[in-house]
Design an enzyme around this catalytic site. Structure first.
Site, PDB file in Angstrom:
ATOM      1  N   HIS A  89     -23.917  -7.666   9.255  1.00  0.00           N
ATOM      2  CA  HIS A  89     -23.211  -6.178   8.868  1.00  0.00           C
ATOM      3  C   HIS A  89     -22.125  -5.902  10.017  1.00  0.00           C
ATOM      4  CE1 HIS A  89     -26.291  -5.159   5.703  1.00  0.00           C
ATOM      5  NE2 HIS A  89     -26.995  -6.098   6.234  1.00  0.00           N
TER       6      HIS A  89
ATOM      7  N   GLU B 105     -37.076  -8.308   0.690  1.00  0.00           N
ATOM      8  CA  GLU B 105     -37.565  -8.394   2.249  1.00  0.00           C
ATOM      9  C   GLU B 105     -38.513  -7.347   2.382  1.00  0.00           C
ATOM     10  OE1 GLU B 105     -35.438  -7.880   6.509  1.00  0.00           O
ATOM     11  OE2 GLU B 105     -34.737  -6.546   4.785  1.00  0.00           O
TER      12      GLU B 105
ATOM     13  N   ASP C 265     -27.561 -11.020  10.580  1.00  0.00           N
ATOM     14  CA  ASP C 265     -27.960  -9.718  10.154  1.00  0.00           C
ATOM     15  C   ASP C 265     -27.378  -8.670  11.131  1.00  0.00           C
ATOM     16  OD1 ASP C 265     -29.065  -7.782   8.381  1.00  0.00           O
ATOM     17  OD2 ASP C 265     -31.074  -8.011   8.794  1.00  0.00           O
TER      18      ASP C 265
END
Length: 364
Positions: free
Chosen positions: A32, A220, A298
């Site tokens: 991200h 998740e 991530d």
């Protein structure tokens, strides 16, 4: 003395592999942009835009960034977004992301960005943020040889249904409008519980029809039902995270048979408490079942874990041999959304460099 000598021998044997993993070419598919802003950059942006932060020094900022729990994670993410106001701000974070990728020998990245947060929460026009993102992307390509593409992410967890739909519609529209300007996929992020993939089927249908790819987060925080929903309702071509697929034998068989890759971020999963430790992480079992896996970072500064550190876990925590690690690294190219000819050329280049580095590091 014998134990000390044995430890030295292990360290000596490990060093060439560590050098190799640092130098080996990489591709990242789950990272991200907002969550990649470095503490020092956030201080710069806050001062530039007169944003008051809860800390004032770099040391305090690094400590504040250290992951504590999910609400704290959201708090930092909110502050990060509030410090971005101008085209130059967005250019800076994209360029610095490229610089960090280059430091880790990442040659290609598909980077997730959440447009509705900037447009509807912060009031930043698409022309402002997207012009900056692409300026930073191009400069990073020129300076570092790092290629980036964008995954525009629908943020799923707005309680107000009308607002959720408004933001999903906006994200899908700007993603489609930018398909020839670096955007390759529509994503789906945010808190999974209470916001199943099926709620977003209409927007993913539009995106797929327009030629975008589908890369939602699923499996998740929630279990296999979330992954099934992403596959059936959203036409998912890759699953962001997807680690809880291991809880459904039928799903595991499906993912392997249909070659649906999982974008796994091992150290992020541990930080968020999905698994208590790497020893209990299902990555080795998912791999053993034949599911294509990629390893990713991530939100690196927020989880205090770079892509390189996540890749190191393949050796240190999961004891994968080098050939297996290389195959997982190559999956980052194979399952990217680059055109086929570019993927094939990049894989050839990676393989050639891997062979050269193995010789240089004495691993052949």
């Amino acid at each position: 003395m014998r134990d000390s000598k044995a430890k030295e021998d292990v360290m000596e044997n490990t060093r060439p592999l560590e050098r190799y993993l640092q130098a080996v070419p990489k591709a990242e598919l789950h990272v991200h942009l907002e969550g990649s802003i470095r503490p020092a950059t956030l201080l710069t942006l806050a001062r530039r835009n007169s944003v008051t932060l809860p800390v004032s020094t770099l040391e305090e900022m690094r400590e504040w960034f250290r992951f504590r729990n999910f609400p704290h994670f959201v708090e930092i993410y909110t502050v990060l977004s509030s410090c971005l106001k101008t085209t130059e701000d967005y250019e800076l974070i994209a360029y610095e992301f490229g610089a960090e990728m280059a430091r880790q020998n990442v040659r290609y990245a598909e980077v997730t960005f959440s447009p509705s947060t900037h447009r509807h929460t912060r009031g930043i026009a698409h022309e402002v943020y997207f012009r900056g993102l692409n300026a930073g992307r191009e400069q990073a390509r020129r300076d570092f040889g790092v290629e980036m593409r964008w995954v525009f992410d629908i943020v799923r967890d707005y309680r107000d249904e009308a607002e959720r739909q408004r933001r999903a519609e906006y994200t899908t529209a700007v993603a489609i409008d930018s398909i020839h300007d670096g955007v390759v996929a529509l994503g789906l992020g945010g808190y999974e519980h209470g916001y199943p993939p099926e709620q977003f089927a209409g927007w993913f249908g539009k995106a797929l029809s327009a030629g975008l790819h589908s890369a939602p987060h699923a499996g998740e925080g929630e279990g296999p039902a979330s992954v099934w929903g992403a596959l059936r309702a959203l036409g998912a071509e890759r699953i962001g995270h997807g680690v809880r697929s291991i809880e459904d034998a039928e799903l595991v068989t499906y993912l392997a048979a249909h070659h649906v890759p999982l974008e796994i971020c091992p150290l992020s999963n541990i930080c968020l408490g999905i698994y208590p430790s790497l020893a209990e992480h299902p990555l080795p079992r998912l791999y053993a079942h034949g599911i294509p896996l990629t390893v990713n970072s991530d939100d690196p500064p927020l989880f205090n874990a770079t892509l390189h550190q996540n890749i190191q876990s393949l050796h240190e925590a999961f004891s994968f041999p080098l050939d297996t690690i290389d195959e997982i690294l190559l999956n980052g190219v194979r399952y990217s959304f680059l055109p086929p000819a570019q993927k094939e050329q990049m894989e050839r280049d990676f393989r050639a460099e891997m062979a050269r580095l193995r010789q240089e590091c004495g691993l052949d």
